[in-house]
Design an enzyme around this catalytic site. Structure first.
Site, PDB file in Angstrom:
ATOM      1  N   ALA A  29      60.416  -7.936-117.662  1.00  0.00           N
ATOM      2  CA  ALA A  29      61.426  -7.084-118.300  1.00  0.00           C
ATOM      3  C   ALA A  29      62.604  -6.847-117.349  1.00  0.00           C
ATOM      4  O   ALA A  29      63.766  -6.899-117.753  1.00  0.00           O
ATOM      5  CB  ALA A  29      60.804  -5.757-118.724  1.00  0.00           C
ATOM      6  N   PHE A  30      62.314  -6.617-116.063  1.00  0.00           N
ATOM      7  CA  PHE A  30      63.376  -6.386-115.076  1.00  0.00           C
ATOM      8  C   PHE A  30      64.245  -7.636-114.908  1.00  0.00           C
ATOM      9  O   PHE A  30      65.472  -7.545-114.793  1.00  0.00           O
ATOM     10  CB  PHE A  30      62.783  -5.999-113.710  1.00  0.00           C
ATOM     11  CG  PHE A  30      62.418  -4.539-113.587  1.00  0.00           C
ATOM     12  CD1 PHE A  30      61.732  -3.879-114.588  1.00  0.00           C
ATOM     13  CD2 PHE A  30      62.761  -3.825-112.438  1.00  0.00           C
ATOM     14  CE1 PHE A  30      61.389  -2.542-114.474  1.00  0.00           C
ATOM     15  CE2 PHE A  30      62.425  -2.475-112.309  1.00  0.00           C
ATOM     16  CZ  PHE A  30      61.735  -1.829-113.329  1.00  0.00           C
TER      17      PHE A  30
ATOM     18  N   LEU B  74      54.712 -17.446-111.196  1.00  0.00           N
ATOM     19  CA  LEU B  74      55.471 -18.656-110.888  1.00  0.00           C
ATOM     20  C   LEU B  74      56.614 -18.825-111.890  1.00  0.00           C
ATOM     21  O   LEU B  74      56.587 -18.280-112.990  1.00  0.00           O
ATOM     22  CB  LEU B  74      54.574 -19.894-110.902  1.00  0.00           C
ATOM     23  CG  LEU B  74      53.877 -20.299-112.205  1.00  0.00           C
ATOM     24  CD1 LEU B  74      54.819 -21.012-113.155  1.00  0.00           C
ATOM     25  CD2 LEU B  74      52.698 -21.198-111.904  1.00  0.00           C
TER      26      LEU B  74
ATOM     27  N   SER C  61      46.481 -15.200-118.807  1.00  0.00           N
ATOM     28  CA  SER C  61      47.526 -15.086-119.833  1.00  0.00           C
ATOM     29  C   SER C  61      48.231 -13.753-119.637  1.00  0.00           C
ATOM     30  O   SER C  61      47.623 -12.790-119.171  1.00  0.00           O
ATOM     31  CB  SER C  61      46.917 -15.086-121.235  1.00  0.00           C
ATOM     32  OG  SER C  61      45.898 -16.032-121.373  1.00  0.00           O
ATOM     33  N   THR C  62      49.501 -13.711-120.023  1.00  0.00           N
ATOM     34  CA  THR C  62      50.193 -12.421-120.026  1.00  0.00           C
ATOM     35  C   THR C  62      49.703 -11.644-121.241  1.00  0.00           C
ATOM     36  O   THR C  62      49.813 -12.116-122.366  1.00  0.00           O
ATOM     37  CB  THR C  62      51.708 -12.617-120.121  1.00  0.00           C
ATOM     38  OG1 THR C  62      52.087 -13.488-119.060  1.00  0.00           O
ATOM     39  CG2 THR C  62      52.427 -11.304-119.953  1.00  0.00           C
TER      40      THR C  62
ATOM     41  N   CYS D  38      58.118 -16.329-121.933  1.00  0.00           N
ATOM     42  CA  CYS D  38      57.624 -14.988-121.601  1.00  0.00           C
ATOM     43  C   CYS D  38      58.588 -13.843-121.838  1.00  0.00           C
ATOM     44  O   CYS D  38      58.170 -12.780-122.285  1.00  0.00           O
ATOM     45  CB  CYS D  38      57.204 -14.950-120.131  1.00  0.00           C
ATOM     46  SG  CYS D  38      55.765 -15.965-119.814  1.00  0.00           S
TER      47      CYS D  38
ATOM     48  N   GLU E 188      50.334 -14.289-113.497  1.00  0.00           N
ATOM     49  CA  GLU E 188      51.001 -15.398-112.812  1.00  0.00           C
ATOM     50  C   GLU E 188      52.497 -15.153-112.731  1.00  0.00           C
ATOM     51  O   GLU E 188      53.138 -14.871-113.725  1.00  0.00           O
ATOM     52  CB  GLU E 188      50.725 -16.699-113.586  1.00  0.00           C
ATOM     53  CG  GLU E 188      51.211 -17.925-112.867  1.00  0.00           C
ATOM     54  CD  GLU E 188      50.800 -17.912-111.404  1.00  0.00           C
ATOM     55  OE1 GLU E 188      51.704 -17.744-110.556  1.00  0.00           O
ATOM     56  OE2 GLU E 188      49.602 -18.028-111.091  1.00  0.00           O
TER      57      GLU E 188
END
EC number: 1.1.1.22
Length: 464
Positions: free
Chosen positions: A205-206, A143, A111-112, A256, A141
């Site tokens: 974020a980028f 993807l 998980s993030t 995300c 991850e």
């Protein structure tokens, strides 16, 4: 997990979930998510070395490596509300792993999560370890939905973060050996835990920042008569910048980007870095501004009211080739139009009516909780109809909003659509997928994000 099972026939992979309907779906012919190429992979491996089960404890107990991919929603109340990640599900997963384990395990964060989560999980496992040795790894991850299988077959990089102890390094090697079945060694990066956790937040974020940058430019292009497609093409030709993620649109979505930036903002604030936090907040502000601007443009163009007018919404998923609607800009655009009393007719090739109604009646961060904890049978939004055909959606409509860049929208018979619409007929292209000139020749008034405005639109300035 399906791709690991395919590429590592000697490894047994069990995917477990407490949700019976979800596991039943994974064991059926109708998989619960749409992703190009996924069905083939699952069907090749299922029953051979890939298993889907609700017997969580048995499989966790038998595993050598446990990947944890539970939801990490944004908190809606309490400390850090609206920004911090809610680690309730993570913590209960960790406690369950500690409870049922009888042998040493490597626990992998998939998980993030916010930076330093691994440390918290490590404490829970160690304090409940009964002498069992747990190693924590972070393996975020990267993807992208819609191209996930391809991304997994040929990843830009696989990132594994672990402790710099002997046990930590051994755990890193064990996970590296799994990926090495198909990923070239130079593409497997190993770091410490915090770097791996932060790299995922930073990467998202980028990417989001690039979208907000080009969307900010799109507003300036409309104001000056420049064309954002030409501008972004010229900018993207610079090899230092590159062309990816420079398409102007109604805004970014997905599970995300917003969540990870809010998380990043919270971490910065907690570490006494308000200037850094403010910087990243702007990425979300521009995204919200872009959605508001789009709604205002629609309303202003139609004599400043959409009350009781039928508006067709083409596309509801947050991008093409996925049925995922999490944080899709379509939700805010639809809510904005409904707030002005519009009647909406929505068509998306992959999103069900139930999902659309659920999204339009849910509170802001509810989607990120497991289904059985979401509000049951949402109240249906009466002014919303969901249809299974673009021509049905646009029949008798005053305007058409294109909110997802599905390929099929490029090849629609717009003459037929025009003939069956109320006049003047408007097209608001939130993804720059249609040929504005051709549509104008048919008779449409066209608004394309970041493109020079029609005379009609200039006469009716959008009030922001």
């Amino acid at each position: 997990m399906a791709v690991i099972a395919l590429k590592c026939p000697d490894i047994e992979v069990a995917v477990v979930d407490i949700s019976v309907p979800r596991i039943n779906a994974w064991n059926s012919d109708q998989l619960p998510i749409y992703e190009p190429g996924l069905e083939d992979v699952v069907k090749q491996c299922r029953g051979r070395n890939l298993f889907f089960s609700t017997d969580v404890e048995k499989h966790v107990c038998e595993a050598d490596i446990v990947f944890v991919s539970v939801n990490t929603p944004t908190k809606t109340r309490g400390l850090g509300a609206g920004k911090a990640a809610d680690l309730t599900y993570w913590e209960s997963a960790a406690r369950m792993i500690a409870d049922v384990s009888k042998s040493d395990k490597i626990v992998v964060e998939k998980s993030t999560v916010p930076v330093k989560t691994a440390e918290a999980i490590e404490k829970i496992l160690t304090h409940n370890s009964k002498g069992i040795n747990f190693q924590i790894l972070s393996n975020p991850e990267f993807l992208a939905e819609g191209t996930a299988i391809e991304d997994l077959f040929k990843p830009d990089r696989v990132l594994i973060g672990g402790r710099e102890t002997e046990g930590g390094q051994k755990a890193i090697k064990a996970l590296k050996d799994v990926y090495a079945h198909w990923v070239p060694e130079e593409n497997i990066i190993t770091t410490n835990l915090w770097s791996a956790e932060l790299s995922k937040l930073a990467a998202n974020a980028f990417l989001a920042q690039r979208i907000s940058s080009v969307n900010a430019m799109s507003a300036l292009c409309e104001a000056t008569g420049a064309n954002v497609t030409q501008v972004s093409y010229a900018v993207g030709k610079d090899t230092r910048i590159g062309a990816k993620f420079l398409n102007a649109s109604v805004g970014f979505g997905g599970s995300c980007f917003q969540k990870d930036i809010l998380n990043l903002v919270y971490i910065c604030e907690c570490n006494g870095l308000p200037e850094v936090a403010e910087y990243w907040k702007q990425v979300i502000k521009i995204n919200d501004y872009q959605k508001t601007r789009f709604v205002n443009r629609v309303v202003a163009s139609m004599f400043n009211t959409v009350s009781n007018k039928k508006i067709a919404i083409l596309g509801f998923a947050f991008k093409k080739d996925t049925g995922d609607t999490r944080e899709t800009p379509a939700i805010d655009v639809c809510k904005g139009l409904l707030g002005d009393k519009a009647r909406l007719s929505i068509y998306d090739p992959q999103v069900t009516e139930d999902q659309i109604q659920r999204d339009l009646s849910m509170k802001k961060f509810d989607w990120d909780h497991p289904l059985h904890l979401q509000p049951m049978s949402p109240t249906t939004v009466k002014q919303v109809g969901v249809v299974w055909d673009a021509y049905e959606a646009t029949k008798d409509a005053h305007g058409v909003c294109i909110l997802t860049e599905w390929d099929e929208f490029k090849t629609l018979d717009f003459q037929r659509i025009y003939d069956n619409m109320q006049k003047p007929a408007f097209v608001f292209d939130g993804r720059n997928v249609v040929d504005g000139e051709k549509l104008r020749q048919i008779g449409f008034i066209v608004y394309s994000i970041g493109k020079p405005l029609d005379a009609w639109l200039k006469d009716m300035p959008a009030l922001v």
